[in-house]
Design a protein around this motif. Sequence first.
Motif, PDB file in Angstrom:
ATOM      1  N   ALA A 217     -69.354  20.566-120.185  1.00 19.02           N
ATOM      2  CA  ALA A 217     -69.409  21.525-119.072  1.00 19.02           C
ATOM      3  C   ALA A 217     -69.248  20.782-117.752  1.00 19.02           C
ATOM      4  N   GLY A 218     -68.183  21.089-117.032  1.00 19.10           N
ATOM      5  CA  GLY A 218     -67.892  20.401-115.783  1.00 19.10           C
ATOM      6  C   GLY A 218     -68.222  21.225-114.554  1.00 19.10           C
ATOM      7  N   GLY A 219     -67.812  20.704-113.410  1.00 15.93           N
ATOM      8  CA  GLY A 219     -68.083  21.372-112.148  1.00 15.93           C
ATOM      9  C   GLY A 219     -67.459  22.742-112.039  1.00 15.93           C
ATOM     10  N   GLY A 220     -66.393  22.991-112.815  1.00 17.27           N
ATOM     11  CA  GLY A 220     -65.767  24.304-112.786  1.00 17.27           C
ATOM     12  C   GLY A 220     -66.685  25.409-113.261  1.00 17.27           C
ATOM     13  N   VAL A 221     -67.666  25.069-114.108  1.00 15.03           N
ATOM     14  CA  VAL A 221     -68.640  26.077-114.530  1.00 15.03           C
ATOM     15  C   VAL A 221     -69.527  26.456-113.355  1.00 15.03           C
ATOM     16  N   ASP A 240     -73.462  27.323-131.962  1.00 18.55           N
ATOM     17  CA  ASP A 240     -74.453  26.296-132.284  1.00 18.55           C
ATOM     18  C   ASP A 240     -73.898  24.923-131.897  1.00 18.55           C
ATOM     19  N   ALA A 241     -73.432  24.837-130.641  1.00 17.11           N
ATOM     20  CA  ALA A 241     -72.691  23.668-130.182  1.00 17.11           C
ATOM     21  C   ALA A 241     -73.496  22.860-129.169  1.00 17.11           C
ATOM     22  N   PRO A 242     -73.653  21.559-129.364  1.00 17.03           N
ATOM     23  CA  PRO A 242     -74.256  20.697-128.344  1.00 17.03           C
ATOM     24  C   PRO A 242     -73.445  20.741-127.054  1.00 17.03           C
ATOM     25  N   VAL A 243     -74.149  20.653-125.920  1.00 20.44           N
ATOM     26  CA  VAL A 243     -73.498  20.720-124.602  1.00 20.44           C
ATOM     27  C   VAL A 243     -73.910  19.518-123.776  1.00 20.44           C
ATOM     28  N   VAL A 244     -72.928  18.804-123.230  1.00 22.21           N
ATOM     29  CA  VAL A 244     -73.198  17.753-122.258  1.00 22.21           C
ATOM     30  C   VAL A 244     -72.565  18.163-120.938  1.00 22.21           C
ATOM     31  N   CYS A 245     -73.297  17.966-119.846  1.00 22.66           N
ATOM     32  CA  CYS A 245     -72.773  18.287-118.517  1.00 22.66           C
ATOM     33  C   CYS A 245     -72.211  17.031-117.863  1.00 22.66           C
ATOM     34  N   THR A 246     -71.123  17.176-117.162  1.00 26.48           N
ATOM     35  CA  THR A 246     -70.571  16.080-116.372  1.00 26.48           C
ATOM     36  C   THR A 246     -71.426  15.912-115.117  1.00 26.48           C
ATOM     37  N   PRO A 247     -71.231  14.825-114.342  1.00 23.72           N
ATOM     38  CA  PRO A 247     -71.962  14.723-113.073  1.00 23.72           C
ATOM     39  C   PRO A 247     -71.740  15.940-112.173  1.00 23.72           C
ATOM     40  N   GLY A 248     -70.510  16.437-112.089  1.00 23.05           N
ATOM     41  CA  GLY A 248     -70.251  17.629-111.289  1.00 23.05           C
ATOM     42  C   GLY A 248     -70.796  18.896-111.922  1.00 23.05           C
ATOM     43  N   VAL A 265     -73.108  11.421-120.039  1.00 20.03           N
ATOM     44  CA  VAL A 265     -71.709  11.208-120.417  1.00 20.03           C
ATOM     45  C   VAL A 265     -71.349   9.725-120.461  1.00 20.03           C
ATOM     46  N   GLU A 266     -72.202   8.871-119.864  1.00 12.96           N
ATOM     47  CA  GLU A 266     -71.895   7.444-119.823  1.00 12.96           C
ATOM     48  C   GLU A 266     -72.633   6.664-120.914  1.00 12.96           C
ATOM     49  N   ASP A 267     -73.107   7.341-121.929  1.00 12.33           N
ATOM     50  CA  ASP A 267     -73.751   6.638-123.029  1.00 12.33           C
ATOM     51  C   ASP A 267     -72.900   6.744-124.286  1.00 12.33           C
ATOM     52  N   ARG A 268     -72.796   5.624-124.999  1.00 10.80           N
ATOM     53  CA  ARG A 268     -71.924   5.567-126.169  1.00 10.80           C
ATOM     54  C   ARG A 268     -72.383   6.512-127.269  1.00 10.80           C
ATOM     55  N   HIS A 269     -73.672   6.741-127.393  1.00 14.87           N
ATOM     56  CA  HIS A 269     -74.159   7.627-128.444  1.00 14.87           C
ATOM     57  C   HIS A 269     -73.694   9.063-128.207  1.00 14.87           C
ATOM     58  N   VAL A 270     -73.665   9.490-126.958  1.00 14.76           N
ATOM     59  CA  VAL A 270     -73.141  10.817-126.633  1.00 14.76           C
ATOM     60  C   VAL A 270     -71.637  10.843-126.865  1.00 14.76           C
ATOM     61  N   THR A 271     -70.952   9.785-126.456  1.00 11.30           N
ATOM     62  CA  THR A 271     -69.511   9.695-126.695  1.00 11.30           C
ATOM     63  C   THR A 271     -69.208   9.794-128.187  1.00 11.30           C
ATOM     64  N   ASP A 272     -70.020   9.128-129.005  1.00 14.15           N
ATOM     65  CA  ASP A 272     -69.818   9.188-130.462  1.00 14.15           C
ATOM     66  C   ASP A 272     -69.910  10.631-130.967  1.00 14.15           C
ATOM     67  N   LEU A 287     -61.927  15.798-117.810  1.00  8.78           N
ATOM     68  CA  LEU A 287     -62.231  14.686-118.714  1.00  8.78           C
ATOM     69  C   LEU A 287     -61.767  13.379-118.084  1.00  8.78           C
ATOM     70  N   GLY A 288     -62.156  13.198-116.839  1.00  6.85           N
ATOM     71  CA  GLY A 288     -61.707  12.037-116.079  1.00  6.85           C
ATOM     72  C   GLY A 288     -62.489  10.779-116.386  1.00  6.85           C
ATOM     73  N   GLU A 289     -62.443   9.848-115.464  1.00  7.24           N
ATOM     74  CA  GLU A 289     -62.933   8.493-115.706  1.00  7.24           C
ATOM     75  C   GLU A 289     -64.391   8.464-116.164  1.00  7.24           C
ATOM     76  N   VAL A 290     -65.287   9.064-115.409  1.00  6.29           N
ATOM     77  CA  VAL A 290     -66.705   9.007-115.766  1.00  6.29           C
ATOM     78  C   VAL A 290     -66.991   9.858-116.994  1.00  6.29           C
ATOM     79  N   THR A 291     -66.468  11.080-117.018  1.00  8.17           N
ATOM     80  CA  THR A 291     -66.777  11.998-118.112  1.00  8.17           C
ATOM     81  C   THR A 291     -66.262  11.483-119.449  1.00  8.17           C
ATOM     82  N   SER A 292     -65.160  10.762-119.441  1.00  6.99           N
ATOM     83  CA  SER A 292     -64.620  10.203-120.675  1.00  6.99           C
ATOM     84  C   SER A 292     -65.235   8.841-120.995  1.00  6.99           C
ATOM     85  N   ASN A 293     -66.369   8.535-120.320  1.00  3.91           N
ATOM     86  CA  ASN A 293     -67.019   7.233-120.470  1.00  3.91           C
ATOM     87  C   ASN A 293     -66.007   6.123-120.230  1.00  3.91           C
ATOM     88  N   TYR A 294     -65.360   6.249-119.068  1.00  3.54           N
ATOM     89  CA  TYR A 294     -64.397   5.263-118.593  1.00  3.54           C
ATOM     90  C   TYR A 294     -63.227   5.108-119.572  1.00  3.54           C
TER      91      TYR A 294
END
Length: 569
Positions: A217-221, A240-248, A265-272, A287-294
């Motif tokens: 979920a990004g800033g557009g929400v 029944d879907a896990p949700v991660v929010c971007t910084p925005g 979004v910057e943790d590998r376990h969430v990325t996994d 799905l830019g630089e930070v949200t895609s975990n660089y």
Amino acid sequence: MTTRNRTRRNGGDLVIETLQALGARTVFGIPGQHALGLFDALSRSELHYVSSRVENNAAFAADGYARATGEVGVLFLSTGPGALTSLSGLQEAYATAVPVVVVASQIPLSGLGARRKGMLHQLDDQKASAQNVTKTQFSVHHPSGIPSAIQDAWAAAITVPQGPVWVEVPQDVLLGEVMVPPVEDALAVPYDHPPRQELIDEAVRWLATSHRTAIVAGGGVRRSTGDARRQLLRVAELLDAPVVCTPGGNSAFPHDHRLSLGSWVEDRHVTDLLEDAEVLLVVGSSLGEVTSNYFTLEPRGRLIQVDAEPRVLESNFPTLGVRADAGQALAAIVAALSGTQPGAEDSVRADWHGRSAAEAVAETHRRVEARLDGQELSRERRFLADIRAAVPAEMQTYWDMTIAAYWGWNCWDAQSGEFHSAQGAGGLGYAFPAAIGGAVGLADPADLADAAEAGGPGVLAVAGDGSAMYSIAELASAQQHGANVTWLIVDDGGYGILRDYMEETFGQATATELYRPDFVALARSFGVPAEEVPVEEVGPALTRAFKRPGPAVVVVRTLLRMWAPSHLG
């Protein structure tokens, strides 16, 4: 507001009348020679004017006002240096899709395009300077065009993706007497961006058969003109879907919900977990630089990307791209899913390798915590926890580009408030002037008439000592307007995040250490209450500051560290 009689009206009056008819309440900016007609007309209006000290800070303030209130921020600029100085502030509003209408003055019509005249503040093409940081630009060359230009600019600013829009009016057009009757009403309606039905149908086919769906979920929400947050919650629960929010997108989804991954979004376990999804639904994010975990995120499943900005669709990953307002798209998905699954008991049951979605989320949180536990980051985690405990649940917070904000991007629970940061463009100096705008916007209009009577819910600004110097002059603005804002300055002696990066990359930092003022004495010289406290006492100090009306400053001298690069495992 002046009581003097005036029967003759000019172009400046048309600007003010149109803005008032569109619903504007507050204007930010700084006067200048070519804009004097605009500011003179302002004196005959009911609009509340907030005087900044630097134009980019005025842009930040208009941005902060818009984020806090959901209204359009209005910014008045003078020609040349004033207009150019605002651009870094407007870049943040543009990158984060914040609606702002900019009215900038211009040299007289006779000098446009005639460089030989050498007029003060003259640019070869002022409007072109704004093209990279505003959605669109308008030039007005006659008074009768003013109302329509501002109305069109307002409509563009509030159309998703929202953003700043530029209108410039020459000095003589602002000053010239007009025959146009007073503007009594104006209507600016955002252009509609509903999703294409065939795209929704295809997306729902993917989602309805997926047993491991995750949502970003990004800033557009948050910026959606629809009821995006409620619809996002419904989609997540149906799938029944896990949700991660971007910084925005921080605060787009309840932090304490069983399906919430927070904003890590910057943790590998969430990325996994995101990589393991059969379908990854990305709403309101590039799905830019930070949200895609660089750019280390490598989804193995199919992607659906919903965004109102067509340029970001498929820009980083192959996706089923749905150009639409987030709220409208999510509502369409809810309707389609509900048509095949009438009750909550019929919602998709997730299977994360023998675990439920809630179990997968809980396990991911445990892994994130364990990873941090192994990095000796107790000071940083306690510091953020102490700030969170002191900040009222409903308080809106503004964060500069500082190490504390990087932590905030990932672990701040906005609760019933809002989280605002400069992560869109990443410029320094955002937090304090933006918070001033937010505080003014949230105040009771009756309190704004008397700067000595601060009112409305307070806001918090968080900055480092480096970024604080970009906006230190706005202590005068905060005090002049009685802005109910507490400014937390985390003083680590320099540009902390750059120091961190350079030491990690090169083994030493260069040009990151700074000579700083005595922030407490400096704030007090503006009449602003201030105190410096040890890092362990930040919570009580903030609580004391929140109880005072008007601005306050809290300084903490400490060296915060970042966690180890989470994309490296």
